[in-house]
Write an enzyme that holds these catalytic residues in place. Sequence first.
Site, PDB file in Angstrom:
ATOM      1  CD  GLU A 503      41.801  -7.811  -7.664  1.00  8.36           C
ATOM      2  OE1 GLU A 503      40.937  -8.181  -8.489  1.00  8.36           O
ATOM      3  OE2 GLU A 503      41.652  -6.804  -6.940  1.00  8.36           O
ATOM      4  CB  THR A 614      26.188  -7.543  -8.356  1.00  8.56           C
ATOM      5  OG1 THR A 614      27.416  -8.098  -7.905  1.00  8.56           O
ATOM      6  CG2 THR A 614      26.339  -7.001  -9.761  1.00  8.56           C
TER       7      THR A 614
END
Length: 636
Positions: A503, A614
């Site tokens: 992450e 997006t």
Amino acid sequence: MTTPALLPLSGRRIPTLAPGASSFPYHRATLRLSEKFILLLILSAFITLCFGAFFFLPDNSKHKRFDLGLEHMLIPHIDSSKEGRLSGGPVIHGQGLHDEHRHREEEESLRSKIRADHERVLEEAKEKLRKSREQLRAEIQTEKNKVAEQLKVKDGAGKPLPPVPMPKLVGINDGDPGDPEVKEKRDKIREMMKHAWDSYRQYGWGHNELKPLSKKGHSTNIFGNSQMGATIVDALDTLYIMGLHSEFKEGQEWIQQNLNFSVNAEVSVFEVNIRFIGGLLAAYYLSGQEVKARKSIHCVSVSSFACFLIVIGVGRNWGWASAGSSILAEFGTLHMEFVHLSYLTGNPAYFQKVIHIRKLLAKMDRPNGLYPNYLNPRTGRWGQHHTSVGGLGDSFYEYLLKAWLMSDKTDTEARRTYDDAIEAIERHLIRKSNGGLTFIGEWKNGHLERKMGHLTCFAGGMFALGADGSPNDKAGHYLQLGAEIAHTCHESYDRTVLKLGPEAFKFDSGLEAVAVRQNEKYYILRPEVIETYWYMWRFTHDPKYRQWGWEAAQAIDKHCRVSGGFSGIKDVYSSTPTYDDVQQSFFLAETLKYLYLLFSSDDLLPLDNWVFNTEAHPLPVLRLGNITLPGSSAVQ
């Protein structure tokens, strides 16, 4: 939003907690209070339009007639004699001083009005909080019924949308890559999509997402209702692109029969916009000519969502967002979808809202030329000075560039704003590590944090996409910068045990492109690295990008695939992965779509004709010279 943004969460995707951790610990403590505020705020007329009080207060002094010509819709026409600072037009010195003084007065007047409105809302809140839950629920239902009736009177019950010409749609084809080896890899990606969809169809149908190990539906608090079918809407265009037409029809039928935005719940405007509006618009455009789904997809994507914004369009911000501030990537990630809504419905309101945001931001000072992630809607000032190209900031910059591209490169104000922002980002956030890896850090109160998130990896593709048209002949520079970011993000994958990226990863204390904290070691099927591989492939055709993409696809199939779908992993550095038991909707919308396109020919959705939102939902470029709207002359 005429209210503080309706539950904004993040940028391109929610910055999540470590899998298994309790999300939003404050939520339960404030749930009853939030329910009461939702019920009372809808009674305030000035906070019921949907987006954020600060951003959508009517700008009456500069309001211009909007005649629905695309030139008027895609380019903000600002009189240079009145707003030279925004339009770039000439300003006489004496007049410039006068304009500066007038701008300051306008800003102070705006802030005063916001403060007064805020105080008024608080007084109403005190009064409403004295009422019982039953009384409040009765009031909210009455108000919702009134709004629904007003909409029927205004628009006419069942009134069809105005006939508009479809933009020229190029590149809706099979995209056969030709090379049998490449085609075999693409077929594997399609099979992975089929497994993800079939698993969701069997175990989570109608729910927002899937728990593939538990084999049941999964929901988060960002959609408000557990049965909004987020995965169905998000995956629809991917199914169509991959030629999975029977699955597409299944999803289309569910939407026609079950998708209902008239819910009394809290949702994220950002997530609903990029996933639901974006997904439905893309499915409409892609399937309109061949599947004849224009009416069903069109009506659901436009009419129902328009109702949704108004009927439940009260809002507030997350408490964790710098004392309840609005978030840059939330209010800055509406432009693409809202321009298309105005185009398809003939209603200028959507476009006017997003342009008003841009005009207000243009007037604000920016520390070091950077846009902080937080903006206080009550004071009209920036919150804490934290700037990121990852979560909370990312898609704001992306949509500046894509607004220019979607306007057929005529929205020069959007391009200029993008270029200025990227110049500041290069100056303050982009660095090289001791090992030679280019990374994008985060600016926090004058200090650069040498950490890069998986979300930030989308920027490699953004730099490549924006290279053509860069000022000062810097196209080559930005294409190279995109390649360097792609390389760094590939290293973050390659340096893990599972060959899947964490992450977030750091560049200090001798560590480079490696996660340090346990809560940063997870992979939740994110698409941003693969997205950058695809853009870099399209612009360079360097075979390493297909190779890197295939490595990622194999790792996902090996480590994330389970019998009930695909799951995220809690630690990519462990050889015995533990699953988070969530198949994210964006895995079908983005990750698998970008992989499929990576192994397709370039004439499938060519970038000269399509711009991806997006959430990877493709929307067509609106070419001004080729479109005539009813009641207006051709725009040249």
